[in-house]
Write a protein that holds these residues in place. Structure first.
Motif, PDB file in Angstrom:
ATOM      1  N   GLU A   1       0.975  -0.935  -0.003  1.00 10.62           N
ATOM      2  CA  GLU A   1       0.024  -0.096  -0.070  1.00 10.62           C
ATOM      3  C   GLU A   1       0.785   1.109   0.090  1.00 10.62           C
ATOM      4  O   GLU A   1       1.790   1.205   0.505  1.00 10.62           O
ATOM      5  CB  GLU A   1      -1.101   0.072   1.431  1.00 10.62           C
ATOM      6  CG  GLU A   1      -0.626  -0.240   2.446  1.00 10.62           C
ATOM      7  CD  GLU A   1      -1.106  -0.715   3.581  1.00 10.62           C
ATOM      8  OE1 GLU A   1      -0.743  -0.317   4.734  1.00 10.62           O
ATOM      9  OE2 GLU A   1      -1.978  -1.583   3.327  1.00 10.62           O
TER      10      GLU A   1
ATOM     11  N   ARG B   1      -8.047   2.474   0.120  1.00 10.83           N
ATOM     12  CA  ARG B   1      -8.238   2.678   1.490  1.00 10.83           C
ATOM     13  C   ARG B   1      -8.590   4.119   1.706  1.00 10.83           C
ATOM     14  O   ARG B   1      -7.318   4.750   2.026  1.00 10.83           O
ATOM     15  CB  ARG B   1      -7.348   2.011   2.599  1.00 10.83           C
ATOM     16  CG  ARG B   1      -7.487   0.575   2.374  1.00 10.83           C
ATOM     17  CD  ARG B   1      -6.684  -0.035   3.802  1.00 10.83           C
ATOM     18  NE  ARG B   1      -6.762  -1.382   3.400  1.00 10.83           N
ATOM     19  CZ  ARG B   1      -5.759  -2.193   3.765  1.00 10.83           C
ATOM     20  NH1 ARG B   1      -4.461  -1.790   4.025  1.00 10.83           N
ATOM     21  NH2 ARG B   1      -6.000  -3.583   3.461  1.00 10.83           N
TER      22      ARG B   1
ATOM     23  N   TYR C   1      -6.371   6.641   5.130  1.00 12.27           N
ATOM     24  CA  TYR C   1      -5.457   5.481   5.705  1.00 12.27           C
ATOM     25  C   TYR C   1      -4.301   5.898   6.173  1.00 12.27           C
ATOM     26  O   TYR C   1      -3.844   5.520   7.479  1.00 12.27           O
ATOM     27  CB  TYR C   1      -5.293   4.573   4.682  1.00 12.27           C
ATOM     28  CG  TYR C   1      -4.471   3.163   5.318  1.00 12.27           C
ATOM     29  CD1 TYR C   1      -5.192   2.217   6.091  1.00 12.27           C
ATOM     30  CD2 TYR C   1      -3.084   3.329   5.135  1.00 12.27           C
ATOM     31  CE1 TYR C   1      -4.530   1.123   6.539  1.00 12.27           C
ATOM     32  CE2 TYR C   1      -2.283   1.991   5.805  1.00 12.27           C
ATOM     33  CZ  TYR C   1      -3.274   1.046   6.340  1.00 12.27           C
ATOM     34  OH  TYR C   1      -2.389   0.030   7.067  1.00 12.27           O
ATOM     35  N   TYR C   2      -3.717   7.133   5.642  1.00 15.84           N
ATOM     36  CA  TYR C   2      -2.493   7.646   6.428  1.00 15.84           C
ATOM     37  C   TYR C   2      -2.825   9.023   6.951  1.00 15.84           C
ATOM     38  O   TYR C   2      -3.525   9.870   6.491  1.00 15.84           O
ATOM     39  CB  TYR C   2      -1.306   7.881   4.947  1.00 15.84           C
ATOM     40  CG  TYR C   2      -0.917   6.606   4.784  1.00 15.84           C
ATOM     41  CD1 TYR C   2       0.159   5.746   5.303  1.00 15.84           C
ATOM     42  CD2 TYR C   2      -1.186   6.298   3.194  1.00 15.84           C
ATOM     43  CE1 TYR C   2       0.411   4.612   4.763  1.00 15.84           C
ATOM     44  CE2 TYR C   2      -0.781   5.102   2.554  1.00 15.84           C
ATOM     45  CZ  TYR C   2       0.165   4.274   3.466  1.00 15.84           C
ATOM     46  OH  TYR C   2       0.635   3.221   3.071  1.00 15.84           O
TER      47      TYR C   2
ATOM     48  N   ASP D   1      -5.342   8.835   1.446  1.00 19.55           N
ATOM     49  CA  ASP D   1      -5.571   7.695   1.116  1.00 19.55           C
ATOM     50  C   ASP D   1      -4.571   6.687   0.599  1.00 19.55           C
ATOM     51  O   ASP D   1      -3.345   7.177   0.208  1.00 19.55           O
ATOM     52  CB  ASP D   1      -6.661   7.864  -0.351  1.00 19.55           C
ATOM     53  CG  ASP D   1      -8.088   8.444  -0.241  1.00 19.55           C
ATOM     54  OD1 ASP D   1      -8.346   8.803   1.188  1.00 19.55           O
ATOM     55  OD2 ASP D   1      -8.712   8.446  -1.138  1.00 19.55           O
ATOM     56  N   ALA D   2      -4.667   5.369   0.775  1.00 19.39           N
ATOM     57  CA  ALA D   2      -3.723   4.277   0.490  1.00 19.39           C
ATOM     58  C   ALA D   2      -4.358   3.894  -0.742  1.00 19.39           C
ATOM     59  O   ALA D   2      -5.472   3.468  -0.895  1.00 19.39           O
ATOM     60  CB  ALA D   2      -3.664   3.301   1.615  1.00 19.39           C
TER      61      ALA D   2
END
Ligand SMILES: CC(C)(COP(=O)(O)OP(=O)(O)OC[C@H]1O[C@@H](n2cnc3c(N)ncnc32)[C@H](O)[C@@H]1OP(=O)(O)O)[C@@H](O)C(=O)NCCC(=O)NCCS
Length: 165
Positions: free
Chosen positions: A114, A137, A140-141, A146-147
């Motif tokens: 990812e 995702r 996510y970070y 987003d990932a």
């Protein structure tokens, strides 16, 4: 790999490399989406079953590293980093190729990773090495960012599998 005295050399990570890994991580991972790792973070992950990694050096100087986590026939690329002053010379793809070859020799048939959606350099590297997008995702970070999930098939070749020898 073979190399001349000043060319890039890849070596497996050893148990005493955690301080070096923490320093390399600190210098490589400086984006808003990066999470901090210290020597204990590396010791903990390298103690996990299926963890492996390599350090990339040019001459005597370490310039990058990568860590994977394998479960049977799937391997996750957890981290890959090249120092800023060594970037843009194809060392990232070289390191990734070597990590994936090692995983395939241990039976991995699929690689996953990812990456932050804004991490253009890493996405360029993963694309060069044959990864394709398989998911996303949201937030996510840190950032939040987003990932994007990437996958790649590997030519699995277990060194203890006589059908592949
Ligand atoms: C991702 C990373 C390992 C790539 O390593 P690398 O050795 O520079 O890889 P490459 O030589 O294939 O260059 C990849 C891309 O970086 C960019 N790039 C080129 N020169 C660069 C430079 N001097 N500085 C920064 N980025 C550069 C380009 O977009 C290049 O893609 P292109 O060749 O299609 O133009 C490196 O950028 C890095 O360590 N980044 C920080 C850590 C990170 O985000 N890791 C990935 C998530 S775990």
């Amino acid at each position: 790999m073979t190399a001349d005295r000043t060319g890039p050399v890849l070596q497996p990570i050893g148990p005493f490399d955690v301080d070096l890994l923490a320093e390399l991580h600190h210098r490589c991972f400086t984006a808003i989406w990066d999470r901090p790792w210290n020597a204990k973070s590396f010791a903990d992950v390298l103690a996990m079953p299926g963890a492996a990694g390599q350090i990339l050096s040019v001459g005597d100087a370490p310039v990058g590293f990568g860590i994977t986590l394998q479960a049977v026939d799937e391997v996750d690329v957890l981290l890959i980093g090249v120092l800023p002053e060594a970037r843009g010379a194809g060392l990232g793809p070289m390191l990734l190729d070597s990590l994936l070859s090692a995983a395939a020799s241990r039976g991995a048939a699929r690689a996953l990773l990812e990456v932050a959606a804004e991490n253009r350099a890493a996405i360029a590297t993963y694309t060069k090495v044959g990864f394709t997008i398989c998911g996303r995702r949201k937030q996510y970070y840190p950032g939040p960012t987003d990932a994007i999930l990437y996958e790649r098939a590997l030519n699995s070749c277990r060194i203890d599998d006589k059908s592949h020898q």
